[in-house]
Design a protein around this motif. Structure first.
Motif, PDB file in Angstrom:
ATOM      1  N   ASP A   1      -8.005   1.349  -2.129  1.00  0.00           N
ATOM      2  CA  ASP A   1      -6.898   1.636  -1.210  1.00  0.00           C
ATOM      3  C   ASP A   1      -7.364   2.345   0.047  1.00  0.00           C
ATOM      4  O   ASP A   1      -6.898   2.071   1.129  1.00  0.00           O
TER       5      ASP A   1
ATOM      6  N   ASP B   1      -8.202  -2.472   5.075  1.00  0.00           N
ATOM      7  CA  ASP B   1      -8.147  -2.636   6.525  1.00  0.00           C
ATOM      8  C   ASP B   1      -6.825  -2.115   7.064  1.00  0.00           C
ATOM      9  O   ASP B   1      -5.827  -2.092   6.353  1.00  0.00           O
ATOM     10  N   LEU B   2      -6.857  -1.724   8.302  1.00  0.00           N
ATOM     11  CA  LEU B   2      -5.636  -1.314   8.996  1.00  0.00           C
ATOM     12  C   LEU B   2      -5.009  -2.594   9.533  1.00  0.00           C
ATOM     13  O   LEU B   2      -5.445  -3.123  10.547  1.00  0.00           O
ATOM     14  N   LEU B   3      -4.002  -3.096   8.826  1.00  0.00           N
ATOM     15  CA  LEU B   3      -3.438  -4.395   9.178  1.00  0.00           C
ATOM     16  C   LEU B   3      -2.265  -4.253  10.132  1.00  0.00           C
ATOM     17  O   LEU B   3      -1.630  -3.199  10.194  1.00  0.00           O
TER      18      LEU B   3
ATOM     19  N   MET C   1       1.034  -1.605  16.631  1.00  0.00           N
ATOM     20  CA  MET C   1      -0.236  -1.531  15.907  1.00  0.00           C
ATOM     21  C   MET C   1      -1.416  -1.815  16.835  1.00  0.00           C
ATOM     22  O   MET C   1      -2.488  -1.233  16.694  1.00  0.00           O
TER      23      MET C   1
ATOM     24  N   GLU D   1       5.540   9.359   9.616  1.00  0.00           N
ATOM     25  CA  GLU D   1       6.275   9.512   8.364  1.00  0.00           C
ATOM     26  C   GLU D   1       5.349   9.302   7.176  1.00  0.00           C
ATOM     27  O   GLU D   1       4.298   8.675   7.296  1.00  0.00           O
ATOM     28  N   SER D   2       5.797   9.793   6.044  1.00  0.00           N
ATOM     29  CA  SER D   2       5.049   9.623   4.815  1.00  0.00           C
ATOM     30  C   SER D   2       4.867   8.125   4.518  1.00  0.00           C
ATOM     31  O   SER D   2       5.806   7.356   4.660  1.00  0.00           O
ATOM     32  N   GLY D   3       3.653   7.736   4.153  1.00  0.00           N
ATOM     33  CA  GLY D   3       3.384   6.350   3.787  1.00  0.00           C
ATOM     34  C   GLY D   3       3.119   5.424   4.963  1.00  0.00           C
ATOM     35  O   GLY D   3       2.905   4.226   4.780  1.00  0.00           O
ATOM     36  N   SER D   4       3.103   5.976   6.187  1.00  0.00           N
ATOM     37  CA  SER D   4       2.956   5.103   7.355  1.00  0.00           C
ATOM     38  C   SER D   4       1.497   4.758   7.651  1.00  0.00           C
ATOM     39  O   SER D   4       1.224   3.850   8.427  1.00  0.00           O
ATOM     40  N   GLY D   5       0.546   5.493   7.053  1.00  0.00           N
ATOM     41  CA  GLY D   5      -0.861   5.138   7.238  1.00  0.00           C
ATOM     42  C   GLY D   5      -1.697   6.211   7.917  1.00  0.00           C
ATOM     43  O   GLY D   5      -2.745   5.903   8.497  1.00  0.00           O
ATOM     44  N   LYS D   6      -1.288   7.474   7.827  1.00  0.00           N
ATOM     45  CA  LYS D   6      -2.031   8.540   8.513  1.00  0.00           C
ATOM     46  C   LYS D   6      -3.442   8.718   7.947  1.00  0.00           C
ATOM     47  O   LYS D   6      -4.404   8.869   8.702  1.00  0.00           O
TER      48      LYS D   6
ATOM     49  N   PHE E   1      -0.831  -8.461   0.864  1.00  0.00           N
ATOM     50  CA  PHE E   1      -0.862  -7.724  -0.404  1.00  0.00           C
ATOM     51  C   PHE E   1      -0.500  -8.609  -1.600  1.00  0.00           C
ATOM     52  O   PHE E   1      -1.016  -8.405  -2.685  1.00  0.00           O
TER      53      PHE E   1
ATOM     54  N   VAL F   1       4.541   1.704   4.539  1.00  0.00           N
ATOM     55  CA  VAL F   1       3.618   0.740   3.912  1.00  0.00           C
ATOM     56  C   VAL F   1       3.359   1.101   2.446  1.00  0.00           C
ATOM     57  O   VAL F   1       3.186   0.223   1.605  1.00  0.00           O
ATOM     58  N   ARG F   2       3.401   2.402   2.133  1.00  0.00           N
ATOM     59  CA  ARG F   2       3.172   2.779   0.730  1.00  0.00           C
ATOM     60  C   ARG F   2       4.251   2.159  -0.153  1.00  0.00           C
ATOM     61  O   ARG F   2       3.954   1.602  -1.212  1.00  0.00           O
TER      62      ARG F   2
ATOM     63  N   ARG G   1       3.792  -1.686  -0.415  1.00  0.00           N
ATOM     64  CA  ARG G   1       2.714  -2.007  -1.343  1.00  0.00           C
ATOM     65  C   ARG G   1       3.170  -1.873  -2.789  1.00  0.00           C
ATOM     66  O   ARG G   1       2.903  -2.728  -3.615  1.00  0.00           O
TER      67      ARG G   1
HETATM   68  N1  LIG Z   1      -1.379  -0.752   8.682  1.00  0.00           N
HETATM   69  C1  LIG Z   1      -1.744  -0.763   7.386  1.00  0.00           C
HETATM   70  N2  LIG Z   1      -2.441  -1.803   6.882  1.00  0.00           N
HETATM   71  C2  LIG Z   1      -2.799  -1.835   5.590  1.00  0.00           C
HETATM   72  N3  LIG Z   1      -2.528  -0.865   4.710  1.00  0.00           N
HETATM   73  C3  LIG Z   1      -1.846   0.212   5.148  1.00  0.00           C
HETATM   74  C4  LIG Z   1      -1.433   0.323   6.513  1.00  0.00           C
HETATM   75  N4  LIG Z   1      -0.780   1.501   6.652  1.00  0.00           N
HETATM   76  C5  LIG Z   1      -0.785   2.084   5.449  1.00  0.00           C
HETATM   77  N5  LIG Z   1      -1.437   1.324   4.540  1.00  0.00           N
HETATM   78  C6  LIG Z   1      -1.616   1.622   3.114  1.00  0.00           C
HETATM   79  O1  LIG Z   1      -0.423   2.263   2.663  1.00  0.00           O
HETATM   80  C7  LIG Z   1      -0.724   3.348   1.813  1.00  0.00           C
HETATM   81  C8  LIG Z   1      -0.198   4.632   2.414  1.00  0.00           C
HETATM   82  O2  LIG Z   1      -0.967   4.958   3.573  1.00  0.00           O
HETATM   83  P1  LIG Z   1      -1.470   6.445   3.871  1.00  0.00           P
HETATM   84  O3  LIG Z   1      -2.486   6.363   4.930  1.00  0.00           O
HETATM   85  O4  LIG Z   1      -1.853   7.133   2.598  1.00  0.00           O
HETATM   86  O5  LIG Z   1      -0.094   7.056   4.433  1.00  0.00           O
HETATM   87  P2  LIG Z   1       0.250   8.558   4.852  1.00  0.00           P
HETATM   88  O6  LIG Z   1      -1.045   9.345   4.820  1.00  0.00           O
HETATM   89  O7  LIG Z   1       0.826   8.428   6.227  1.00  0.00           O
HETATM   90  O8  LIG Z   1       1.280   9.031   3.855  1.00  0.00           O
HETATM   91  C9  LIG Z   1      -2.237   3.360   1.649  1.00  0.00           C
HETATM   92  O9  LIG Z   1      -2.557   2.631   0.484  1.00  0.00           O
HETATM   93  C10 LIG Z   1      -2.723   2.636   2.879  1.00  0.00           C
HETATM   94  O10 LIG Z   1      -3.975   2.017   2.660  1.00  0.00           O
END
Ligand SMILES: Nc1ncnc2c1ncn2[C@@H]1O[C@H](COP(=O)(O)OP(=O)(O)O)[C@@H](O)[C@H]1O
Ligand SMILES: [Mg+2]
Length: 346
Positions: A4, A8-10, A16, A38-43, A194, A226-227, A230
């Protein structure tokens, strides 16, 4: 670290693309980056990208969740301690700043740092120096700091919970990771990616969404970003690999409890109460003007009851079909009906 963390950053949407450009612009500078979103956004993912696309990529990337460390240990974890610095400090500890070396130190949920640690962190950022607990010798920090938060840090500053000087030091560069609901077609791109990935992992064929389910997918607001997307795909793969998923089956997997008003608004045409949410608000206002002592719980129960009765009527008492109409699973419908019986008995 699972796969995880290295995914890749998709995403091909404009936000994006902008995000990727920012990552490329900021990755090699020595200054701190503040990642908000926000939570789950990919930080987390963005922080790793910043590191891996920089000249520091051969050095460590260390991640510390500031919300998860006991406050008593945080200072030692960050800065280390000398032998006998405090009871239980049998050995020396080098701390994250030292271990990160010329790499990156990622401070996740930085808004949770105590005032004492905020002061210590500010000191390192200003002077490039820190001390281990119980030592007087100054040590140099070479690590780049990336911080992330899902709080509104400016608000934390205004309300006196976060130091403004630290805020400025951390946010020399700042990145706002967009919520999934603003990424348009990316939710389809992520779905395709996914569902194939997880089906392959399970050694099965991917599921498909039928036309209505697909429309629902494109309209859904994904409050968990995104979380959540997924996790929904993981569940759908487990239940429906190789099959076609209907809208009702998809609905059963969505986080409807946390659905925001945008979601309600986008489905307002489906509500029988009026043409849209504004109409409902108008009705609510009239109700409140006439009745000064309303009880929201009773109103919601009454609406729930009305929907359940209507659905049961329309399906001639078939609970499975009624549940499908209401977008809940049968056990949920059953327990709601049991509850209603108990209200009526009250
Ligand atoms: N743009 C994206 N492309 C692919 N996977 C993503 C993307 N943004 C988030 N994810 C996936 O979603 C999940 C949550 O991302 P995460 O970076 O942990 O979020 P945050 O830290 O903002 O709560 C992770 O498994 C991450 O790999
Ligand atoms: Mg995170």
């Amino acid at each position: 670290m699972g796969h995880d963390d290295h995914g890749d950053l998709l995403g091909a949407s404009l936000p994006m693309q902008t995000l990727r450009i920012q990552i490329a612009q900021f990755s090699n500078a020595p200054f701190s980056v503040l990642i908000e979103g926000e939570s789950g956004s990919g930080k987390d993912l963005v922080a790793r990208y910043l590191h891996h696309s920089s000249q520091r990529s051969a050095f460590p990337f260390l991640s510390l969740n500031c919300a998860a460390i006991p406050p008593g240990l945080a200072e030692s974890i960050l800065f280390g301690h000398g032998k006998g610095a405090f009871t239980g400090a049998v050995n020396t500890r080098s701390g994250y700043f030292a271990e990160a070396g010329h790499g990156t130190l990622f401070l996740d949920e930085v808004g949770e740092l105590t005032p004492a640690l905020q002061a210590k962190l500010l000191h390192v950022l200003e002077n490039g120096e820190y001390q281990r607990i119980g030592e007087t010798q100054a040590r140099r920090s070479h690590a780049r700091i990336i911080a992330a938060t899902n709080r509104d840090l400016r608000k934390e500053v205004r309300e006196g919970r976060f130091r403004i000087d630290l805020y400025h030091r951390l946010s020399v560069f700042s990145i706002l990771v967009p919520p999934l609901r603003d990424l348009g077609q990316d939710r389809n791109l992520l779905l395709q990616h996914f569902k194939v990935l997880y089906a392959k992992e399970a050694g099965q064929r991917p599921f498909d969404l039928d036309e209505q389910a697909n429309q629902r997918w494109m309209d859904y607001c994904f409050p968990g970003n995104v979380r959540e997307l997924r996790n929904i795909i993981i569940r759908l793969t487990a239940k429906y690999a190789g099959q076609t998923v209907t809208e009702a089956q998809l609905n059963a997997e969505l986080d409807l409890m946390h659905t925001g008003m945008e979601e309600v608004a986008s489905h307002a045409m489906d509500l029988p109460v009026g043409a849209n949410v504004k109409t409902m608000t108008g009705l609510a206002r009239k109700h409140l003007q006439v009745h000064t002592h309303v009880n929201l719980n009773q109103i919601l129960k009454a609406w729930e009851s009305a929907y359940v009765d209507a659905a049961m009527n329309m399906t001639h008492g078939n609970q499975t079909q009624a549940a499908r109409l209401l977008g809940v699973n049968r056990t949920t419908l059953y327990s709601r009906m049991q509850l209603q019986q108990s209200y009526k008995g009250e």
